[in-house]
Design a protein around this motif. Structure first.
Motif, PDB file in Angstrom:
ATOM      1  N   THR A  14      39.036  -7.835  13.915  1.00 41.80           N
ATOM      2  CA  THR A  14      38.028  -7.580  12.711  1.00 41.80           C
ATOM      3  C   THR A  14      37.347  -9.050  12.292  1.00 41.80           C
ATOM      4  O   THR A  14      37.967 -10.055  12.219  1.00 41.80           O
ATOM      5  CB  THR A  14      38.878  -7.191  11.585  1.00 41.80           C
ATOM      6  N   GLY A  15      36.016  -8.868  12.413  1.00 40.30           N
ATOM      7  CA  GLY A  15      35.262 -10.098  12.092  1.00 40.30           C
ATOM      8  C   GLY A  15      34.693 -10.905  13.508  1.00 40.30           C
ATOM      9  O   GLY A  15      33.949 -11.678  13.335  1.00 40.30           O
ATOM     10  N   GLY A  16      35.324 -10.457  14.618  1.00 45.16           N
ATOM     11  CA  GLY A  16      34.929 -11.167  15.539  1.00 45.16           C
ATOM     12  C   GLY A  16      33.666 -10.522  16.443  1.00 45.16           C
ATOM     13  O   GLY A  16      33.067  -9.769  15.769  1.00 45.16           O
ATOM     14  N   SER A  17      33.363 -11.161  17.631  1.00 51.35           N
ATOM     15  CA  SER A  17      32.012 -10.891  18.244  1.00 51.35           C
ATOM     16  C   SER A  17      32.546 -10.414  19.779  1.00 51.35           C
ATOM     17  O   SER A  17      33.312 -10.786  20.332  1.00 51.35           O
ATOM     18  CB  SER A  17      31.163 -12.122  18.228  1.00 51.35           C
ATOM     19  N   LEU A  18      31.461  -9.793  20.098  1.00 57.66           N
ATOM     20  CA  LEU A  18      31.596  -9.361  21.607  1.00 57.66           C
ATOM     21  C   LEU A  18      29.930  -9.197  22.073  1.00 57.66           C
ATOM     22  O   LEU A  18      29.106  -8.768  21.209  1.00 57.66           O
ATOM     23  CB  LEU A  18      32.086  -7.938  21.956  1.00 57.66           C
ATOM     24  N   ARG A  19      29.597  -9.327  23.446  1.00 58.35           N
ATOM     25  CA  ARG A  19      28.391  -9.083  24.028  1.00 58.35           C
ATOM     26  C   ARG A  19      28.511  -8.011  25.139  1.00 58.35           C
ATOM     27  O   ARG A  19      29.184  -8.363  26.194  1.00 58.35           O
ATOM     28  CB  ARG A  19      27.811 -10.227  24.322  1.00 58.35           C
ATOM     29  N   ALA A  61      20.473   1.441  13.834  1.00 60.82           N
ATOM     30  CA  ALA A  61      20.987   2.246  12.906  1.00 60.82           C
ATOM     31  C   ALA A  61      21.461   1.586  11.964  1.00 60.82           C
ATOM     32  O   ALA A  61      21.970   0.300  11.941  1.00 60.82           O
ATOM     33  CB  ALA A  61      22.345   3.031  13.673  1.00 60.82           C
ATOM     34  N   ASP A  62      21.411   2.200  10.750  1.00 60.68           N
ATOM     35  CA  ASP A  62      21.636   1.542   9.454  1.00 60.68           C
ATOM     36  C   ASP A  62      22.974   0.781   9.503  1.00 60.68           C
ATOM     37  O   ASP A  62      23.382  -0.310   8.853  1.00 60.68           O
ATOM     38  CB  ASP A  62      21.612   2.522   8.263  1.00 60.68           C
ATOM     39  N   SER A  63      24.156   1.510   9.976  1.00 62.73           N
ATOM     40  CA  SER A  63      25.446   0.921   9.990  1.00 62.73           C
ATOM     41  C   SER A  63      25.711  -0.235  10.729  1.00 62.73           C
ATOM     42  O   SER A  63      26.546  -1.000  10.520  1.00 62.73           O
ATOM     43  CB  SER A  63      26.222   1.936  10.893  1.00 62.73           C
ATOM     44  N   ILE A  84      28.303  -8.921  15.973  1.00 63.40           N
ATOM     45  CA  ILE A  84      29.029  -9.781  15.444  1.00 63.40           C
ATOM     46  C   ILE A  84      29.595  -9.045  14.075  1.00 63.40           C
ATOM     47  O   ILE A  84      29.269  -8.020  14.002  1.00 63.40           O
ATOM     48  CB  ILE A  84      28.023 -11.067  14.978  1.00 63.40           C
ATOM     49  N   SER A  85      30.542  -9.880  13.301  1.00 59.06           N
ATOM     50  CA  SER A  85      31.115  -9.204  12.369  1.00 59.06           C
ATOM     51  C   SER A  85      31.718  -7.896  12.795  1.00 59.06           C
ATOM     52  O   SER A  85      31.548  -6.891  11.879  1.00 59.06           O
ATOM     53  CB  SER A  85      30.188  -9.174  11.095  1.00 59.06           C
ATOM     54  N   LEU A  86      32.330  -7.425  13.570  1.00 63.18           N
ATOM     55  CA  LEU A  86      32.873  -6.377  13.930  1.00 63.18           C
ATOM     56  C   LEU A  86      33.960  -5.641  13.014  1.00 63.18           C
ATOM     57  O   LEU A  86      34.609  -6.446  12.641  1.00 63.18           O
ATOM     58  CB  LEU A  86      33.309  -6.510  15.428  1.00 63.18           C
ATOM     59  N   LYS A  87      33.835  -4.546  12.774  1.00 57.79           N
ATOM     60  CA  LYS A  87      34.835  -3.831  11.774  1.00 57.79           C
ATOM     61  C   LYS A  87      35.528  -2.659  12.838  1.00 57.79           C
ATOM     62  O   LYS A  87      35.139  -2.298  13.845  1.00 57.79           O
ATOM     63  CB  LYS A  87      33.791  -3.040  11.146  1.00 57.79           C
ATOM     64  N   PRO A  88      36.630  -2.379  12.430  1.00 55.42           N
ATOM     65  CA  PRO A  88      37.464  -1.394  12.900  1.00 55.42           C
ATOM     66  C   PRO A  88      36.652   0.133  13.231  1.00 55.42           C
ATOM     67  O   PRO A  88      36.724   0.633  14.353  1.00 55.42           O
ATOM     68  CB  PRO A  88      38.626  -0.955  11.883  1.00 55.42           C
ATOM     69  N   GLU A  89      35.631   0.249  12.354  1.00 51.69           N
ATOM     70  CA  GLU A  89      34.991   1.609  12.465  1.00 51.69           C
ATOM     71  C   GLU A  89      33.999   1.239  13.545  1.00 51.69           C
ATOM     72  O   GLU A  89      33.321   2.299  13.961  1.00 51.69           O
ATOM     73  CB  GLU A  89      34.331   2.045  11.017  1.00 51.69           C
ATOM     74  N   ASP A  90      33.832   0.223  14.258  1.00 58.25           N
ATOM     75  CA  ASP A  90      32.817   0.027  15.346  1.00 58.25           C
ATOM     76  C   ASP A  90      33.656   0.325  16.726  1.00 58.25           C
ATOM     77  O   ASP A  90      32.868   0.383  17.620  1.00 58.25           O
ATOM     78  CB  ASP A  90      32.440  -1.412  15.328  1.00 58.25           C
ATOM     79  N   THR A  91      35.101   0.601  16.560  1.00 61.41           N
ATOM     80  CA  THR A  91      35.719   1.085  17.698  1.00 61.41           C
ATOM     81  C   THR A  91      35.191   2.179  18.227  1.00 61.41           C
ATOM     82  O   THR A  91      34.891   3.306  17.667  1.00 61.41           O
ATOM     83  CB  THR A  91      37.191   1.374  17.251  1.00 61.41           C
ATOM     84  N   ALA A  92      34.739   2.291  19.595  1.00 63.10           N
ATOM     85  CA  ALA A  92      34.158   3.466  20.102  1.00 63.10           C
ATOM     86  C   ALA A  92      33.913   3.069  21.675  1.00 63.10           C
ATOM     87  O   ALA A  92      34.076   1.927  22.077  1.00 63.10           O
ATOM     88  CB  ALA A  92      32.860   3.665  19.730  1.00 63.10           C
ATOM     89  N   THR A 120      37.133  -2.066  21.505  1.00 63.04           N
ATOM     90  CA  THR A 120      38.388  -1.809  20.445  1.00 63.04           C
ATOM     91  C   THR A 120      38.374  -2.860  19.338  1.00 63.04           C
ATOM     92  O   THR A 120      38.571  -4.033  19.546  1.00 63.04           O
ATOM     93  CB  THR A 120      39.560  -1.614  20.742  1.00 63.04           C
ATOM     94  N   VAL A 121      38.158  -2.606  17.808  1.00 68.11           N
ATOM     95  CA  VAL A 121      38.241  -3.532  16.902  1.00 68.11           C
ATOM     96  C   VAL A 121      39.427  -3.501  16.100  1.00 68.11           C
ATOM     97  O   VAL A 121      39.791  -2.375  15.496  1.00 68.11           O
ATOM     98  CB  VAL A 121      37.090  -3.623  16.046  1.00 68.11           C
ATOM     99  N   SER A 122      40.300  -4.350  16.327  1.00 70.98           N
ATOM    100  CA  SER A 122      41.874  -4.328  15.626  1.00 70.98           C
ATOM    101  C   SER A 122      41.489  -4.726  14.235  1.00 70.98           C
ATOM    102  O   SER A 122      41.206  -5.756  14.086  1.00 70.98           O
ATOM    103  CB  SER A 122      42.984  -4.873  16.505  1.00 70.98           C
TER     104      SER A 122
END
Length: 123
Positions: A14-19, A61-63, A84-92, A120-122
């Motif tokens: 959580t809070g991390g980044s990916l590209r 998307a707004d989210s 950036i600022s990834l959240k668990p709900e971004d897991t998909a 996967t955002v832990s």
């Protein structure tokens, strides 16, 4: 043959980044908006972001506004999604897709899909 190949998924805290990267081939790039979609477990696939091939205007998307950023490198037919600022709900599973339109906001019904990459955002 149309191909959309995603890469860059993985596990991040959580809070991390990916590209994510999407390399496209087999169609006329300047006629198709490229978008990122995602599907979380038990949920419907949803649009995340799209970019126009003509003026590189974008849709989010707004989210994911102000956390995800889409860009393209037309010279390499590659579209990126910086997250950036990834959240668990971004897991998909994140899919790259191409829609026959030059308007980024009209990319909701793509004509071509990639196979997806898992993010996967832990917590």
């Amino acid at each position: 043959e149309v191909q959309l190949v995603e890469s860059g998924g993985g596990v991040v805290q959580t809070g991390g980044s990916l590209r994510l990267s999407c390399t496209a081939s087999g169609f006329t790039a300047d006629e198709y908006a490229i978008g990122w979609f995602r599907q979380a477990p038990g949920k419907e696939r949803e649009v995340v972001s799209c970019i126009s091939p003509s003026d590189r205007s974008t849709y989010y998307a707004d989210s994911v506004k102000d956390r995800f950023f889409i860009s393209s490198d037309n010279g390499k037919d590659t579209v990126y999604l910086q997250m950036i600022s990834l959240k668990p709900e971004d897991t998909a599973v994140y899919y790259c897709a191409a829609a026959y339109t030059v308007v980024a906001a009209d990319c909701h019904r793509p004509d071509y899909w990639g196979k997806g990459t898992l993010v996967t955002v832990s917590s």
